[in-house]
Design an enzyme around this catalytic site. Sequence first.
Site, PDB file in Angstrom:
ATOM      1  N   LYS A  32     -14.985  22.066   0.103  1.00 47.14           N
ATOM      2  CA  LYS A  32     -13.628  21.701  -0.019  1.00 47.14           C
ATOM      3  C   LYS A  32     -13.191  20.121  -0.335  1.00 47.14           C
ATOM      4  O   LYS A  32     -14.704  19.069  -0.759  1.00 47.14           O
ATOM      5  CB  LYS A  32     -12.520  21.457   0.802  1.00 47.14           C
TER       6      LYS A  32
ATOM      7  N   ASP B 225       0.586  -0.865   0.039  1.00 41.56           N
ATOM      8  CA  ASP B 225      -0.188   0.030  -0.017  1.00 41.56           C
ATOM      9  C   ASP B 225       1.044   1.440  -0.110  1.00 41.56           C
ATOM     10  O   ASP B 225       2.476   0.565   0.514  1.00 41.56           O
ATOM     11  CB  ASP B 225      -0.663   0.290   0.930  1.00 41.56           C
TER      12      ASP B 225
ATOM     13  N   ASP C 278      -4.137   6.757  -4.052  1.00 34.27           N
ATOM     14  CA  ASP C 278      -4.060   7.679  -5.061  1.00 34.27           C
ATOM     15  C   ASP C 278      -3.925   8.028  -6.280  1.00 34.27           C
ATOM     16  O   ASP C 278      -3.960   7.186  -7.436  1.00 34.27           O
ATOM     17  CB  ASP C 278      -2.431   8.152  -4.381  1.00 34.27           C
TER      18      ASP C 278
END
Lengths: 336, 1232
Positions: free
Chosen positions: B688, B514, B805
């Site tokens: 946001k 990870d 990501d």
Amino acid sequence: MSSDDGSSKKVSKKPRYSRFTQQELPACKPILTPALVIGILMCLGIIFIPIGLLALSASENVVEVVDRYDDVCIPSTDQKVGFIKDPATNKTCIRTFTIPKKMRKPVYVYYQLDNFYQNHRRYVKSRSDRQLWNPKAEYSTSLCDPEGQTGDGKPIVPCGLIAWSLFNDTYSLSKNDAALQINKKDIAWRSDRTHKFSPNVYPKNFQNGTLIGGGKLDENIPLSQQEDLMVWMRTSALPTFRKLYGKIETDLEANEKITVTIQNNYNTYSFNGKKKLVISTATWIGGKNDFIGKMYMAVGGTSIVLGVIFSLLYVFKPRPLGDPSYLSWNKNPALD
Amino acid sequence: MMKGSQQQWPLLIPAPRTPGKEEFPVAIDSSIPVSSTSKPYSDSQIEMSGDFVRNPSSHSIQSKSSSSHSIKGVSFREGHDLNPVTYGSRGASSGSNPVRYGSRGASSGGFTSSYKEIKDEDARLVYVNDPGRTNQKRFKFAGNSIRTSKYSILTFLPRNLFEQFHRIAYIYFLVIAILNQLPQLAVFGREASILPLAMVLFVTAVKDAYEDYRRHRSDRIENNRLASVLLNGEFEDKKWRDICVGEVIKVSGNQTLPCDMVLLSTSDATGVAYVQTTNLDGESNLKTRYAKQETQMKTPVVGNIGGLLIKCEKPNRNIYGFQANMEIDGKRISLGPSNIILRGCELKNTDWVVGVAVYAGKETKAMLNNAGAPSKRSRLEKRMNKEIIILSIFLVILCTVISICHGVWLRRHREELYLMQFYRKYDYSEPEVEKYEYYGWGMEIFFVFLMSIIVFQVMIPISLYISVELVRIGQAYFMIRDDRMFDKSTNSRFQCRALNINEDLGQIKYVFSDKTGTLTENKMEFQCASVGGVDYDNGKDISTEDWQTGYSVQVDGMVLRPKMTVKVDQDLLNLSKMEHTNESKHVCDFLVALAACNTIVPLTVETSDPAIKLIEYQGESPDEQALVYAAASYGFMLVERSSGHIVIDIQGKRQRFNVLGLHEFDSDRKRMSVIIGCPDQTVKIFVKGADTTMFKVIDKSLNLNMVKATESHLHSYSSKGLRTLVIGMRELSTSEFEQWHSSYESASTALMGRANLLRKVANNVENNLRLLGATGIEDKLQQGVPEAIESLRTAGIKVWVLTGDKQETAISIGYSSKLLTSKMTQIVINNNSKDSCRKNLDYALQLYKKLSNVSHSNDEGHGAGTNQLALIIDGTSLVYILETELEEKLFELASKCTAVLCCRVAPLQKAGIVALIKNRTDDMTLAIGDGANDVSMIQKADVGIGISGQEGRQAVMASDFSMGQFRFLVPLLLIHGHWNYQRISYMILYNFYRNVVLVFVLFWYVLFTGFTLTTAITDWSSVLYSVIYTSLPTIVVGILDKDLGRSTLLKYPQLYGAGQRGESYNGKLFWVTILDTLWQSIAAFFIPLVAYWDSTVGGSALGDLWILAVVILVNIHLAMDVIRWYTITHIAIWGSILATFICVMVIDTLPFLPGYWAFFMIAKTKLFWVCLLGIVVAGMVPRFVVKVFVQHCKPNDIHIAREAEKFGNLREPNAETEMNPIFDLPRSTATT
């Protein structure tokens, strides 16, 4: 669900350092260096060859006379078994032989049986060791079947097939017509005489049945003095074995004529067993047996040869120890 | 009234919390519209940079056990509905909920009905405060006493035995022992035949009994804890074990929950309670739970509490799911996982809660989850079992040979049989009188077969199982104690959760890692911000005092200070302190957004100095925490959060903001927003979220330059490896607000499709935003990661990084962690359709071929780095590749790449990638991760490692090993893995050898006994052989011996290849060993045999010689292979030989055994000792010669390295520098 680590969060759980837990204990790390290898092999040779020579010479010094008599001490009939079983027949048999070399005392007299499976499982198990040293345990004959108890339930002492098949040939030796005393004392192990066989246990109901296996025992002599039985009860390891019959406490000179009067009682005919009388001296290596000597010579010789081969190898095809260029990933890949 | 105007909000302050004092919120006037309070908190998660399901509370992956629901919960990620908020399976938090949790329960949108009907037969009915009725005979619910212990005194023996005999090896043992009890087959003495089994059973039973005793003790403590239970209208103390389902229990702050309870009311007026679930899933952050407003209002009158009926599902293991209905005043309301608090949790930040027990004792979710780690079998053990089968076949062959020979023997002697002492088929004198135990041909042969199995039973090394277990415990001890694998920052040691795969660590070929929290620290640090198009990147160093003091505020003579300080940019700080300029207003809005737009709960922590208090921000997202800490450092300190409002200390002035609504993060919008009523009576929405979605809703016309500048800043941030967020805001006009509010109200009370409605509301209001700025948060690379990856790669381990990501972030982390190097050719697969995926894969494969052809001419395959490939593939492409025919291509390509980086992957895809390798190769895989999203891959891989980091302990719970830092992988694999593998594999081979030697010696003897299975070696000796005579040295060597030292193994990571190639234990070695065994047994048996031929030697005496010869032989054999001699090794090896002599002597002093005194008689003769020496040397010489020859002519890497280690001439062929000094760093810092 232990909640004990809640309060002690501040306490470091870092393992305490010790050389043991970090596996850093001091250690000796022997490496097989060429010197060590050659040294070991040469040492083996240097140690083994002399021992081998000693053993060979010891074996050489043993004087041994072996005389097979089962086939000659019986009338050449087809009824060998019938003859041997018949209590009425005369089983005396006289054999003579000459001593090839001087035999120093003590000279041991053995009988040797071949093809007698004293290590047959059923045979080995058929004994009661408790009965032999405990006068109160004469009824512990459960392992002795079928020679545990007589037909009417009395215990047989000593029970079991081993005792029942006690060897009962007798030898009397004479040298130049003078009787040669065979000392039958102390032929059994001391431990057997003092501990295993009790002075308070006397043979009982032994060989009383319809089936006679071998020798009988004098019911008035305690087991601790029945040395033939003790020797017999030490069952042999192999189907060919010798057992000590007695000792001759005088020297026998070379070329002396020995006459043996044999009572050929023991039935080996039913299973084609051989019987031999053996008169032999003994050395540190035991009886006459070249094997140990030869084996040691062979091992020692091989070691030296190997040592030489390795020396040559190290000289002609040396490899520097611990050279990283020999590591597989440093080698030229073309070699793979 | 429901459309609560702003003026009403300030009234909604809950009664001040005074710890220790119990207060029911009776004071609240019923006219106050409590129910209209909107509930900003939720335990779902804001996900900022799109790392899927990174947050620990979106537990979409549950333990394997939690049925198919959980799998469903994960699998929908395969499709594009990437939604992190999945409460277990059924999205049970939906319901006709008058208290609106913002967009809570968004995941329930798919359901047609607001709550799912629970079928009667699947339900349990709980009558609140009526335990009698609840526990009627028909529904006998479990009491609350728990029993983790397995046995009671009475049941111990049978149950323990039963459990032990689950092992097949023990059954084998038992069968042998039983066979031996048959009189016909009694080869061994009874006692001797039972001893080994009894010994094994006894040792295991003692171990079990001790463990169980400890469990009993902790059970007793647990069961006797006190809880206050509502009895006759009063709360009274009651022992935990006496609590039954249906009782109403009150739990005070910091207490542990005694059972699973549905919340009825809490000390907070709005029914909020915070719990910490450390004991349950190891996560230390606070979770919010709610009491239903109906009951929250009701409980004040204690007598009124009855009459409630809860209908809930049957007990199950899903700790993140709960489904129930409550009938209150004829109304039915639904309950979800946020309404239940589970046994083992701790109540925090809440003075008290009152709840009703719904599951008790063994039916609580905590207890149902009390299962151990998943059991895996090590590769070596699988191989060993194969070899044991070979040995079994071998055993059967030996036995068959014996029985056939016996048959032949009987036949050849059939004429004599009736005369022989042994069978006595007939009487000697009279014909046909008595037969003695002669069973006829067939039976005799059959008996001999069975007996030979008894005699040769030692062929199957039963003791091996126990020894291997002991060795593994020893290895685990060393791994746990290794202070190089101790993580100081988290104070966590290495943990072995699975004991049976230690040696797999030495054979790993693939590491799947990870990224967040594993390669990186997952300690988000606010790095830089772009506000209003200006980049405030605090490159300048700040003085250390600044660093230490940081920002603080004075409140009532107390100094409040954030627990963590953030480097501040002086320009930005100055700007934020200025007033009334346009720029500073912009900055203020930005910082308020940082402080307000989140779900962080501030906690005040006492320090040693009573005047100073620290503010700690508790939240489920580290990113949010980082932002709030950053805001605090700039003087916008979030100091209080309660339902409905937050207090932000702005430059020393406390300001109160009403939280009017909160749109939670969801992965479609990829943003979250809050609607805030500001002190100046304006209403603002702060948003946001990820840049991709944020720029869609930003009104670019407002300030195009600024937007451009921000975009370029964002690009530079993410290429630096920072996680970026974009922040925007808008002021809502009154009409807009009214419109939003009404639709928000109706959406969150909607019975159907609530999530969709809420999403629509959010989408409607989140538009035309003014761009405030962007933030860059650094997820720091863990210490030593690049070096670790380098080492692993040198060791021939392929490291694959699987992350959720963004691609840019992933690549930049890839570079900084040295996973990717500039030498590599990158292949990026980033497609949206299957066809393009196929095309790209084909192209990449061609590219590879071209490259390898080019390099082939000047260099061999994968040596130099010119042709290294790196594959970067994203989750979207994987959707089209995994589980289709393209998988094969991907595998082909990926296995050729030096580095593989998968970004944007969903948890199940991670497991899919592991499976991609696992199903196609024999190579061992290792998965390492720290979060809930890594669980599936950790469980899938051969070895799963959990990082006990910031993201809770779910990964750890599912793992086989856990540790604090990624870099520990290097010592773990290269050192411990290597050692474990070498040790265990040698030990297995040795154990085979050791037992087979004895079997052969027994076998040879049988040939000389008329095949009747007499043993010259006493049964006691052959039983003690594997227990006493030879067991200790192999265990000691198995635990302690090291082929190479640490520094060598770290210096040459390539040495790890020995394990990968399975050099220490393979079929060839097995057969070579068996050959060696054959020779040694021949030497041990035949040398004495021939030497004692024609002699008076007795069976017992020769047996003693044989057993001693074998024991010395096998111990010397071991001694020859020992690499490091410790004192204890000497003691074990020579001690074992000595112990054997002693045992043989003792056996021979027992007068009831036939071999009485045999040893002493034979040991007096010189022949005996000459024989022993001859056997040992003759037996060992071939092995020695082969060993020396191989070491000289075909040395393997380990040999060379060992020599190099010994002679210290670590000459470097190409002057390599010491590669990884970092691994010695912890040691030096630790000892100082």
